[in-house]
Motif scaffolding. Structure first.
Motif, PDB file in Angstrom:
ATOM      1  N   ARG A 230      -2.422  13.347  -7.939  1.00  0.00           N
ATOM      2  CA  ARG A 230      -1.962  14.499  -7.137  1.00  0.00           C
ATOM      3  C   ARG A 230      -0.589  14.258  -6.530  1.00  0.00           C
ATOM      4  N   LEU A 231      -0.327  13.042  -6.091  1.00  0.00           N
ATOM      5  CA  LEU A 231       0.958  12.697  -5.461  1.00  0.00           C
ATOM      6  C   LEU A 231       1.490  11.417  -6.097  1.00  0.00           C
ATOM      7  N   PRO A 232       2.033  11.501  -7.281  1.00  0.00           N
ATOM      8  CA  PRO A 232       2.501  10.291  -7.971  1.00  0.00           C
ATOM      9  C   PRO A 232       3.693   9.654  -7.262  1.00  0.00           C
ATOM     10  N   GLY A 233       3.828   8.348  -7.484  1.00  0.00           N
ATOM     11  CA  GLY A 233       4.964   7.628  -6.920  1.00  0.00           C
ATOM     12  C   GLY A 233       4.707   7.123  -5.519  1.00  0.00           C
ATOM     13  N   LYS A 234       5.786   6.737  -4.867  1.00  0.00           N
ATOM     14  CA  LYS A 234       5.680   6.104  -3.547  1.00  0.00           C
ATOM     15  C   LYS A 234       5.205   7.065  -2.462  1.00  0.00           C
ATOM     16  N   SER A 235       5.329   8.353  -2.730  1.00  0.00           N
ATOM     17  CA  SER A 235       4.991   9.321  -1.688  1.00  0.00           C
ATOM     18  C   SER A 235       3.519   9.320  -1.309  1.00  0.00           C
ATOM     19  N   ASN A 236       2.689   8.690  -2.111  1.00  0.00           N
ATOM     20  CA  ASN A 236       1.252   8.680  -1.789  1.00  0.00           C
ATOM     21  C   ASN A 236       0.797   7.391  -1.129  1.00  0.00           C
ATOM     22  N   GLU A 237       1.710   6.494  -0.826  1.00  0.00           N
ATOM     23  CA  GLU A 237       1.320   5.199  -0.267  1.00  0.00           C
ATOM     24  C   GLU A 237       0.606   5.348   1.069  1.00  0.00           C
ATOM     25  N   GLU A 238       1.110   6.240   1.919  1.00  0.00           N
ATOM     26  CA  GLU A 238       0.492   6.403   3.239  1.00  0.00           C
ATOM     27  C   GLU A 238      -0.924   6.970   3.121  1.00  0.00           C
ATOM     28  N   LEU A 239      -1.088   7.962   2.239  1.00  0.00           N
ATOM     29  CA  LEU A 239      -2.420   8.530   2.077  1.00  0.00           C
ATOM     30  C   LEU A 239      -3.386   7.519   1.487  1.00  0.00           C
ATOM     31  N   ARG A 240      -2.908   6.723   0.531  1.00  0.00           N
ATOM     32  CA  ARG A 240      -3.790   5.709  -0.028  1.00  0.00           C
ATOM     33  C   ARG A 240      -4.198   4.716   1.065  1.00  0.00           C
ATOM     34  N   GLY A 241      -3.239   4.401   1.927  1.00  0.00           N
ATOM     35  CA  GLY A 241      -3.549   3.503   3.036  1.00  0.00           C
ATOM     36  C   GLY A 241      -4.604   4.089   3.961  1.00  0.00           C
ATOM     37  N   LEU A 242      -4.519   5.416   4.218  1.00  0.00           N
ATOM     38  CA  LEU A 242      -5.518   6.052   5.061  1.00  0.00           C
ATOM     39  C   LEU A 242      -6.902   5.967   4.420  1.00  0.00           C
ATOM     40  N   THR A 243      -6.953   6.173   3.119  1.00  0.00           N
ATOM     41  CA  THR A 243      -8.226   6.096   2.411  1.00  0.00           C
ATOM     42  C   THR A 243      -8.847   4.721   2.565  1.00  0.00           C
ATOM     43  N   LYS A 244      -8.037   3.687   2.337  1.00  0.00           N
ATOM     44  CA  LYS A 244      -8.554   2.319   2.414  1.00  0.00           C
ATOM     45  C   LYS A 244      -9.006   1.976   3.820  1.00  0.00           C
ATOM     46  N   LYS A 245      -8.236   2.423   4.820  1.00  0.00           N
ATOM     47  CA  LYS A 245      -8.595   2.096   6.201  1.00  0.00           C
ATOM     48  C   LYS A 245      -9.851   2.853   6.644  1.00  0.00           C
ATOM     49  N   ALA A 246      -9.969   4.113   6.238  1.00  0.00           N
ATOM     50  CA  ALA A 246     -11.175   4.873   6.581  1.00  0.00           C
ATOM     51  C   ALA A 246     -12.401   4.227   5.947  1.00  0.00           C
ATOM     52  N   SER A 247     -12.258   3.801   4.692  1.00  0.00           N
ATOM     53  CA  SER A 247     -13.370   3.155   3.995  1.00  0.00           C
ATOM     54  C   SER A 247     -13.732   1.832   4.661  1.00  0.00           C
ATOM     55  N   ALA A 248     -12.706   1.035   4.993  1.00  0.00           N
ATOM     56  CA  ALA A 248     -12.961  -0.263   5.619  1.00  0.00           C
ATOM     57  C   ALA A 248     -13.648  -0.094   6.972  1.00  0.00           C
ATOM     58  N   LEU A 249     -13.213   0.902   7.741  1.00  0.00           N
ATOM     59  CA  LEU A 249     -13.811   1.119   9.059  1.00  0.00           C
ATOM     60  C   LEU A 249     -15.261   1.583   8.933  1.00  0.00           C
ATOM     61  N   ALA A 250     -15.534   2.473   7.986  1.00  0.00           N
ATOM     62  CA  ALA A 250     -16.905   2.956   7.791  1.00  0.00           C
ATOM     63  C   ALA A 250     -17.839   1.803   7.443  1.00  0.00           C
ATOM     64  N   HIS A 251     -17.404   0.933   6.527  1.00  0.00           N
ATOM     65  CA  HIS A 251     -18.246  -0.202   6.138  1.00  0.00           C
ATOM     66  C   HIS A 251     -18.400  -1.206   7.285  1.00  0.00           C
ATOM     67  N   LYS A 252     -17.362  -1.346   8.083  1.00  0.00           N
ATOM     68  CA  LYS A 252     -17.435  -2.277   9.206  1.00  0.00           C
ATOM     69  C   LYS A 252     -18.471  -1.811  10.225  1.00  0.00           C
TER      70      LYS A 252
END
Length: 283
Positions: A230-252
């Motif tokens: 949906r957002l190719p290139g560097k422009s999606n780095e922040e959103l990918r980071g949000l996904t990973k952090k939300a997932s990590a927090l949920a599992h924690k």
């Protein structure tokens, strides 16, 4: 609690007209509710269930005699309801205290004789209607205010599985009171992420050639693949980071031995907002 939970199944109790044992009204539970909220219970939902059941039982007594309660049950339940409502800032002081005093009341106000059954329904509606309306409005406000709401005017993502998981998450958070409850909130957060993973990931678009499709619980990979498309290139780095952090927090939170309302609420807010961000990208 739901209405059926106010009764105890007793195989030794007298049978009804269909040969089934009548359940016994749990007066001990009523005493507990009168003293205060039950651990891990949604006290507002319980207040709604008890108000509906009490209205139903008094209406049955006043119209066709099909009530399940005894006169003593009706007294205990009405007292418990009054005290439960007090906890929610609702004053409820009907001019009767049990079935028999309700009968005396309706006779005194002329609700007997021809047409009396409808008059008695009207009396009950006058007392219980505003109570139920106030409780249901409070419940709806609670659904909206307990956890984050999207800025979008849409109240649902439109993704059925995701919306179901979010609804269950909101319900679980409202009733959570113990560490185990809050760990389960984390588990429900993971459920939202997995529903998102199952919804947005398309192997034909998001799975690199020559690689096997990752399982649904690999939410970082699957949602990350969706974001890449949906957002190719560097422009999606922040959103990918949000996904990973939300997932990590949920599992924690899911595995935390000291999960509490603050951390569970933040995890829930994070996955709900992530769901709405991904839905916005799909438009």
């Amino acid at each position: 609690m739901q209405s059926h939970e106010f009764f105890i199944e007793d195989d030794t109790a007298p049978a009804d007209g269909w040969g089934a044992a009548r359940p016994t009204f749990d007066t001990d539970l009523m005493a507990q509710l009168a003293r205060g909220p039950l651990p891990g219970d949604d006290d507002l939902a319980t207040a709604i269930s008890l108000a509906r059941l009490t209205h139903q039982e008094y209406q049955a007594f006043g119209t066709n005699g099909s009530q399940q309660w005894t006169d003593e049950d009706s007294r205990i339940a009405l007292r418990a309801l009054r005290l439960v409502l007090d906890r929610h800032g609702i004053e409820f002081r009907p001019p009767w205290r049990d079935f028999e005093s309700f009968r005396s009341h309706w006779i005194a106000v002329g609700a007997s004789g021809t047409g009396g059954w409808q008059a008695r329904r009207d009396i009950l509606a006058e007392w219980f209607g505003p109570v139920l309306e106030t409780l249901e409005e409070a419940e709806e406000k609670g659904f909206r205010a307990e956890l984050a709401q999207p800025i979008s005017p849409r109240t649902k993502t439109g993704w059925e599985r995701v919306d179901d998981e979010i609804d269950q998450l909101r319900l679980r958070f409202r009733s959570a009171a113990t560490t185990q409850d809050y760990k389960d909130v984390g588990n429900r957060c993971v459920g939202v992420l997995e529903a998102l993973s199952a919804t947005v990931y398309d192997p034909a678009k998001h799975c690199p050639e020559g690689m096997a499709e990752p399982p649904v619980d690999k939410t970082d990979i699957r949602i990350g693949g969706y974001l890449d498309e949906r957002l190719p290139g560097k422009s999606n780095e922040e959103l990918r980071g949000l996904t990973k952090k939300a997932s990590a927090l949920a599992h924690k939170v899911k595995h935390s031995p000291s999960a509490d309302r603050t951390r569970a609420g933040i995890a829930a807010d994070a996955v709900i907002l992530l769901a709405n961000m991904l839905r916005r990208l799909a438009e």
